[in-house]
Design a protein around this motif. Structure first.
Motif, PDB file in Angstrom:
ATOM      1  N   ALA A 255     -12.246  93.453 -15.585  1.00 53.44           N
ATOM      2  CA  ALA A 255     -11.031  92.786 -16.058  1.00 53.44           C
ATOM      3  C   ALA A 255     -11.304  91.698 -17.083  1.00 53.44           C
ATOM      4  CB  ALA A 255     -10.281  92.201 -14.865  1.00 53.44           C
ATOM      5  N   ALA A 256     -12.527  91.617 -17.591  1.00 54.82           N
ATOM      6  CA  ALA A 256     -12.855  90.585 -18.575  1.00 54.82           C
ATOM      7  C   ALA A 256     -12.129  90.842 -19.892  1.00 54.82           C
ATOM      8  CB  ALA A 256     -14.362  90.547 -18.815  1.00 54.82           C
ATOM      9  N   ILE A 257     -11.603  89.767 -20.475  1.00 59.90           N
ATOM     10  CA  ILE A 257     -10.919  89.855 -21.764  1.00 59.90           C
ATOM     11  C   ILE A 257     -11.527  88.834 -22.719  1.00 59.90           C
ATOM     12  CG2 ILE A 257      -8.774  90.845 -20.901  1.00 59.90           C
ATOM     13  CD1 ILE A 257      -7.570  88.027 -20.826  1.00 59.90           C
ATOM     14  N   SER A 258     -11.193  88.938 -23.994  1.00 62.38           N
ATOM     15  CA  SER A 258     -11.849  88.128 -25.018  1.00 62.38           C
ATOM     16  C   SER A 258     -11.236  86.744 -25.221  1.00 62.38           C
ATOM     17  CB  SER A 258     -11.862  88.882 -26.352  1.00 62.38           C
ATOM     18  OG  SER A 258     -10.538  89.124 -26.796  1.00 62.38           O
ATOM     19  N   GLN A 259     -10.033  86.496 -24.708  1.00 61.42           N
ATOM     20  CA  GLN A 259      -9.377  85.209 -24.936  1.00 61.42           C
ATOM     21  C   GLN A 259      -8.912  84.602 -23.618  1.00 61.42           C
ATOM     22  OE1 GLN A 259      -6.269  85.596 -27.973  1.00 61.42           O
ATOM     23  NE2 GLN A 259      -7.290  87.460 -28.618  1.00 61.42           N
ATOM     24  N   ASP A 260      -8.895  83.284 -23.572  1.00 64.72           N
ATOM     25  CA  ASP A 260      -8.345  82.563 -22.422  1.00 64.72           C
ATOM     26  C   ASP A 260      -6.995  81.998 -22.829  1.00 64.72           C
ATOM     27  OD1 ASP A 260      -7.692  81.055 -20.242  1.00 64.72           O
ATOM     28  OD2 ASP A 260      -9.359  79.652 -20.423  1.00 64.72           O
ATOM     29  N   CYS A 261      -5.954  82.629 -22.358  1.00 65.73           N
ATOM     30  CA  CYS A 261      -4.590  82.204 -22.679  1.00 65.73           C
ATOM     31  C   CYS A 261      -3.912  81.573 -21.471  1.00 65.73           C
ATOM     32  CB  CYS A 261      -3.788  83.389 -23.185  1.00 65.73           C
ATOM     33  SG  CYS A 261      -4.438  84.103 -24.717  1.00 65.73           S
ATOM     34  N   GLY A 262      -4.700  81.057 -20.552  1.00 62.57           N
ATOM     35  CA  GLY A 262      -4.134  80.356 -19.411  1.00 62.57           C
ATOM     36  C   GLY A 262      -4.522  80.899 -18.057  1.00 62.57           C
ATOM     37  N   ARG A 263      -5.176  82.049 -17.995  1.00 64.03           N
ATOM     38  CA  ARG A 263      -5.617  82.576 -16.700  1.00 64.03           C
ATOM     39  C   ARG A 263      -7.107  82.880 -16.707  1.00 64.03           C
ATOM     40  NH1 ARG A 263      -1.254  86.655 -16.873  1.00 64.03           N
ATOM     41  NH2 ARG A 263      -1.570  87.763 -18.798  1.00 64.03           N
ATOM     42  N   GLY A 264      -7.832  82.120 -17.502  1.00 68.14           N
ATOM     43  CA  GLY A 264      -9.252  82.396 -17.646  1.00 68.14           C
ATOM     44  C   GLY A 264      -9.436  83.605 -18.541  1.00 68.14           C
TER      45      GLY A 264
ATOM     46  N   THR B  92      -9.563  86.701 -17.790  1.00 68.87           N
ATOM     47  CA  THR B  92      -9.291  87.818 -16.894  1.00 68.87           C
ATOM     48  C   THR B  92      -7.934  88.426 -17.212  1.00 68.87           C
ATOM     49  OG1 THR B  92     -10.571  86.722 -15.161  1.00 68.87           O
ATOM     50  CG2 THR B  92      -9.137  88.522 -14.475  1.00 68.87           C
ATOM     51  N   ALA B  93      -7.897  89.743 -17.367  1.00 71.80           N
ATOM     52  CA  ALA B  93      -6.649  90.452 -17.633  1.00 71.80           C
ATOM     53  C   ALA B  93      -5.739  90.386 -16.414  1.00 71.80           C
ATOM     54  CB  ALA B  93      -6.941  91.906 -17.981  1.00 71.80           C
ATOM     55  N   GLY B  94      -4.454  90.525 -16.653  1.00 76.42           N
ATOM     56  CA  GLY B  94      -3.506  90.543 -15.549  1.00 76.42           C
ATOM     57  C   GLY B  94      -2.085  90.399 -16.028  1.00 76.42           C
ATOM     58  N   GLY B  95      -1.258  89.822 -15.175  1.00 75.07           N
ATOM     59  CA  GLY B  95       0.147  89.601 -15.486  1.00 75.07           C
ATOM     60  C   GLY B  95       1.051  90.609 -14.823  1.00 75.07           C
ATOM     61  N   THR B  96       2.309  90.222 -14.710  1.00 72.92           N
ATOM     62  CA  THR B  96       3.322  91.090 -14.107  1.00 72.92           C
ATOM     63  C   THR B  96       4.316  91.624 -15.125  1.00 72.92           C
ATOM     64  OG1 THR B  96       4.729  89.183 -13.623  1.00 72.92           O
ATOM     65  CG2 THR B  96       3.179  89.890 -11.888  1.00 72.92           C
ATOM     66  N   GLY B  97       4.323  91.040 -16.322  1.00 76.28           N
ATOM     67  CA  GLY B  97       5.232  91.500 -17.367  1.00 76.28           C
ATOM     68  C   GLY B  97       6.455  90.631 -17.550  1.00 76.28           C
ATOM     69  N   THR B  98       6.554  89.539 -16.793  1.00 76.95           N
ATOM     70  CA  THR B  98       7.674  88.614 -16.976  1.00 76.95           C
ATOM     71  C   THR B  98       7.349  87.664 -18.129  1.00 76.95           C
ATOM     72  OG1 THR B  98       6.800  86.963 -15.455  1.00 76.95           O
ATOM     73  CG2 THR B  98       8.241  88.686 -14.514  1.00 76.95           C
ATOM     74  N   PHE B  99       8.351  86.914 -18.572  1.00 78.19           N
ATOM     75  CA  PHE B  99       8.127  85.949 -19.648  1.00 78.19           C
ATOM     76  C   PHE B  99       7.129  84.875 -19.219  1.00 78.19           C
ATOM     77  CE2 PHE B  99       9.246  82.171 -22.175  1.00 78.19           C
ATOM     78  CZ  PHE B  99       9.097  82.690 -23.441  1.00 78.19           C
ATOM     79  N   SER B 100       7.208  84.448 -17.966  1.00 77.42           N
ATOM     80  CA  SER B 100       6.311  83.398 -17.485  1.00 77.42           C
ATOM     81  C   SER B 100       4.935  83.937 -17.070  1.00 77.42           C
ATOM     82  CB  SER B 100       6.943  82.636 -16.320  1.00 77.42           C
ATOM     83  OG  SER B 100       7.182  83.506 -15.245  1.00 77.42           O
ATOM     84  N   ASP B 101       4.801  85.246 -16.890  1.00 81.13           N
ATOM     85  CA  ASP B 101       3.528  85.862 -16.514  1.00 81.13           C
ATOM     86  C   ASP B 101       3.363  87.181 -17.278  1.00 81.13           C
ATOM     87  OD1 ASP B 101       1.110  86.319 -15.172  1.00 81.13           O
ATOM     88  OD2 ASP B 101       2.107  87.255 -13.448  1.00 81.13           O
ATOM     89  N   PRO B 102       3.187  87.085 -18.612  1.00 74.68           N
ATOM     90  CA  PRO B 102       3.105  88.315 -19.411  1.00 74.68           C
ATOM     91  C   PRO B 102       1.872  89.145 -19.072  1.00 74.68           C
ATOM     92  CG  PRO B 102       2.829  86.351 -20.791  1.00 74.68           C
ATOM     93  CD  PRO B 102       3.039  85.887 -19.397  1.00 74.68           C
ATOM     94  N   LEU B 103       2.015  90.429 -19.252  1.00 72.54           N
ATOM     95  CA  LEU B 103       0.940  91.386 -19.027  1.00 72.54           C
ATOM     96  C   LEU B 103      -0.033  91.320 -20.209  1.00 72.54           C
ATOM     97  CD1 LEU B 103       0.271  93.695 -17.008  1.00 72.54           C
ATOM     98  CD2 LEU B 103       1.616  95.201 -18.456  1.00 72.54           C
ATOM     99  N   THR B 104      -1.312  91.472 -19.932  1.00 69.29           N
ATOM    100  CA  THR B 104      -2.335  91.450 -20.988  1.00 69.29           C
ATOM    101  C   THR B 104      -2.169  92.644 -21.917  1.00 69.29           C
ATOM    102  OG1 THR B 104      -3.943  90.321 -19.588  1.00 69.29           O
ATOM    103  CG2 THR B 104      -4.833  91.605 -21.411  1.00 69.29           C
ATOM    104  N   MET B 105      -2.382  92.393 -23.192  1.00 64.44           N
ATOM    105  CA  MET B 105      -2.502  93.478 -24.170  1.00 64.44           C
ATOM    106  C   MET B 105      -3.637  93.133 -25.119  1.00 64.44           C
ATOM    107  SD  MET B 105       0.380  93.267 -27.074  1.00 64.44           S
ATOM    108  CE  MET B 105       0.412  91.902 -28.207  1.00 64.44           C
ATOM    109  N   ALA B 106      -4.156  94.162 -25.769  1.00 65.32           N
ATOM    110  CA  ALA B 106      -5.212  94.011 -26.754  1.00 65.32           C
ATOM    111  C   ALA B 106      -4.716  94.557 -28.084  1.00 65.32           C
ATOM    112  CB  ALA B 106      -6.453  94.784 -26.303  1.00 65.32           C
TER     113      ALA B 106
END
Length: 183
Positions: A46-55, A57-71
């Motif tokens: 689940a490693a990703i290249s940027q830290d946008c607030g959750r380390g 690590t990829a993730g998210g639920t898809g809401t505005f406050s918890d967006p899903l990771t994209m590349a």
């Protein structure tokens, strides 16, 4: 005492600052959508290249406050930029690098790669098969840049690891939408 030019500069400065804080909603059509997750990430995990607030690590639920990771390709969207994808009814955040997206971007095609699954569970071939179901020749859709935060969100995950036979939610897509209702 302020001069006439100073009096004019203050409102213009305020207008400029306001415009730089909020930008207008923008519809991008013709964007290739592909999908990736734990088993086919490079390297797997689940490693990703940027830290946008959750380390990193990829993730998210898809809401505005918890967006899903994209590349995507560097420069195609801003780092950590949040977009809305009507096809999935989910908000996504640009927080990872996609090698094929770079090739496509250099040839003039916009391309995003959407995270599926969880950040701690490898769905293996089942997850990869789900991604293949979602990635078709017709996977050219729209994304909304600078979206409102109150757009409809499908609460179901794209992929759920498990043995219940309902792991891939490829039927939870929405190919038609009216951009007038979004922007």
């Amino acid at each position: 005492m302020p001069t006439n030019s100073t009096k004019l500069l203050l409102p213009l400065t305020a207008l400029f600052l306001q415009g730089s804080i909020t930008s207008a909603c923008e519809v991008w059509s013709g964007v290739q959508h592909t999908f990736y997750g734990y088993p086919d990430n490079d390297p797997p995990g689940a490693a990703i290249s940027q830290d946008c607030g959750r380390g990193f690590t990829a993730g998210g639920t898809g809401t505005f406050s918890d967006p899903l990771t994209m590349a995507t390709a560097p420069g195609e969207l801003e780092n950590c930029e949040v977009v809305y994808v009507p096809y999935l009814k989910k908000y996504l955040r640009n927080e990872d690098y996609c090698a094929q997206c770079v090739v496509d971007w250099q040839s003039g095609l916009r391309h995003i790669d959407v995270w599926t699954g969880e950040s701690t569970v490898n769905g293996g071939e089942d997850q990869i098969n789900c991604e293949k179901q979602l990635t078709t020749a017709e996977s050219i859709y729209t994304i909304i840049r600078s979206p409102r935060g109150d757009l409809e969100v499908d609460p179901n995950p794209i992929y759920t690891p498990g043995n219940d036979g309902q792991t891939c939610h490829a039927d939870r897509v929405y190919p038609g939408f009216d951009s007038q209702q979004i922007c």
